[in-house]
Design a protein around this motif. Structure first.
Motif, mmCIF file in Angstrom:
data_model
loop_
_atom_site.group_PDB
_atom_site.id
_atom_site.type_symbol
_atom_site.label_atom_id
_atom_site.label_comp_id
_atom_site.label_asym_id
_atom_site.label_seq_id
_atom_site.Cartn_x
_atom_site.Cartn_y
_atom_site.Cartn_z
ATOM 1 N N GLU A 149 -19.079 3.738 -26.433
ATOM 2 C CA GLU A 149 -19.576 2.661 -25.592
ATOM 3 C C GLU A 149 -19.238 2.982 -24.142
ATOM 4 N N ASN A 150 -20.096 3.881 -23.563
ATOM 5 C CA ASN A 150 -20.021 4.013 -22.120
ATOM 6 C C ASN A 150 -20.284 2.634 -21.500
ATOM 7 N N PHE A 151 -21.214 1.915 -22.153
ATOM 8 C CA PHE A 151 -21.505 0.525 -21.829
ATOM 9 C C PHE A 151 -21.911 -0.162 -23.136
ATOM 10 N N THR A 152 -21.771 -1.467 -23.193
ATOM 11 C CA THR A 152 -21.995 -2.162 -24.467
ATOM 12 C C THR A 152 -23.442 -2.095 -24.937
ATOM 13 N N GLY A 153 -24.399 -2.128 -24.009
ATOM 14 C CA GLY A 153 -25.808 -2.089 -24.398
ATOM 15 C C GLY A 153 -26.160 -0.842 -25.194
ATOM 16 N N PRO A 154 -25.828 0.352 -24.696
ATOM 17 C CA PRO A 154 -26.094 1.561 -25.473
ATOM 18 C C PRO A 154 -25.401 1.575 -26.835
ATOM 19 N N ALA A 155 -24.205 1.005 -26.928
ATOM 20 C CA ALA A 155 -23.513 0.957 -28.214
ATOM 21 C C ALA A 155 -24.296 0.106 -29.214
ATOM 22 N N VAL A 156 -24.815 -1.021 -28.760
ATOM 23 C CA VAL A 156 -25.641 -1.864 -29.630
ATOM 24 C C VAL A 156 -26.884 -1.093 -30.076
ATOM 25 N N ALA A 157 -27.533 -0.409 -29.146
ATOM 26 C CA ALA A 157 -28.726 0.369 -29.481
ATOM 27 C C ALA A 157 -28.401 1.464 -30.497
#
Length: 388
Positions: free
Chosen positions: A287-295
């Motif tokens: 999770e560099n950022f939460t959005g990409p982790a969700v994706a």
């Protein structure tokens, strides 16, 4: 499934402390050496017998230089994963496993180290932002991931609560991990929602940290795992790469809200591992950022897409002891510490090998996901002895 499945194992892990960026008293090379020596101690291995070295993401520490400092007897393998930044974390493990499986090396150290005073500011992101980005005011990684995350929310219908759950889960796990930078600093909805916007829709706590430090794991043949101490974590499968319509295409990707794990790559991962997404007991999701982790979790079939992602991605479901899919159980890049994601590799192995601050009871399948929304992405599935 292939003969690669379970043929190699991780038999040792080692980490340094996390330091606030630019404050480490050691160079990045010294940090890497300390991490490898600790991995050797964990495995009961002679550091001079390590004969392979793999890193990723522009690590400044060449395998030959590290080998010379360790006094190894022979270097048989030395490589670095090109491109993708944190997308290379699982790929580095996969490369080490391939070297061992093919007989090119017998004991390979996979490592990553950062010391900002030594390597420079944002050394993990060098070369990622070309002129077509900077000419349009895109100067930092959160801006790229914010664009994709905004599309994920507006067009795909993934709710903000899913992003928040990823952040809060990491912080909750960090409260039981004394090594974590966020240890003793709990996060709740009020603090999360009240934090400043970094690049809409990403708030402060949606973003990973930057730290000095290093970590390493040792990969050997499973046939020789008994020569080392402790439980091995078998490498069941690994994938890496990018499909047409992805890679360094400067925002022209066909599947713009994907994390980059195209369906064929994901299908190959599960087929080679001999398990499905529903059998994953615990996951470490970059999770560099939460959005990409969700994706990335959507891409891997770990949770449904669209609005239903919010029903699955809740703090309760993503945390030990009772969540159906605990993630980032040491705190992750967001709450444990960020050295380009290498801590996620260590935690993925510890969930099988033992030593996690938040162990998942009876975990047999541990998934590592690297670098979502990066040009190159990768994943590795680790398993216990019961899975092989």
């Amino acid at each position: 499934m292939t003969g690669f499945r379970g043929a190699t194992s991780v038999v040792g892990v080692g980490t340094t402390d996390y330091f606030r960026r630019g404050t480490s008293p050691m160079t990045s090379a010294q940090l890497v050496l300390q991490a490898i020596l600790r991995a050797c101690r964990d495995a009961g291995a002679d550091p001079r017998a390590v004969d392979g070295f793999v890193s990723y993401g522009g690590d400044a520490n060449e395998g030959l230089a590290i080998a010379a400092a360790l006094g190894v007897r022979e270097v048989r393998w030395s490589s670095e994963v090109w491109g993708g930044g944190g997308g290379g974390i699982a790929a580095a493990v996969n490369n080490a496993a391939a070297a061992v499986y093919s007989g090119q090396a017998s004991c390979v150290a996979v490592y990553r180290g950062l010391s900002e005073a030594d390597d420079g500011r944002r050394a993990f992101a060098k070369g990622h932002l070309g002129s077509l980005y900077t000419a349009h005011g895109v100067l930092a990684p959160p801006q790229i991931c914010a664009l994709r995350t905004q599309r994920l929310m507006e067009v795909d219908g993934v709710p903000r609560s899913a992003l928040e759950a990823v952040a809060l889960a990491g912080y909750q796990h960090a409260q039981r991990n004394p090594r974590a930078v966020a240890y003793g600093k709990p996060l709740d909805h009020r603090l999360y929602e009240g934090s400043r916007m970094i690049s809409e829709p990403l708030r402060l706590f949606d973003c990973s940290r930057e730290n000095d430090g290093a970590a390493a794991v040792l990969v050997v043949s499973s046939d020789r795992a008994g020569d080392y101490q402790g439980r091995p974590a078998a490498i069941l499968a690994g994938v890496q790469g990018a499909a047409a319509g992805w890679t360094d295409s400067v925002e022209n990707e066909d599947r713009y809200t994907s994390a980059g794990f195209h369906p064929a790559l994901v299908a190959r991962l599960w087929d080679d591992a001999g398990v499905g997404p529903g059998e994953v007991d615990v996951a470490q999701v970059y999770e560099n950022f939460t959005g990409p982790a969700v994706a990335a979790m959507i891409d891997h079939g770990l949770c449904p897409p669209g609005p239903a992602a919010g029903d699955f991605l809740t703090v309760e479901n993503l945390t030990v002891p009772s969540g159906s899919l605990p993630i980032n159980t040491a705190g992750g890049n967001i709450a444990e510490g960020f050295v380009h994601g290498i801590g996620l590799v260590v935690e993925a192995v510890r969930q099988i090998r033992g030593g996690s601050a938040n162990p998942v009871t009876g975990a047999d399948v541990s998934l590592l996901i690297g670098g979502p929304m990066a040009p190159l992405v990768s994943s590795t599935v680790f398993g216990s002895a019961a899975t092989v």
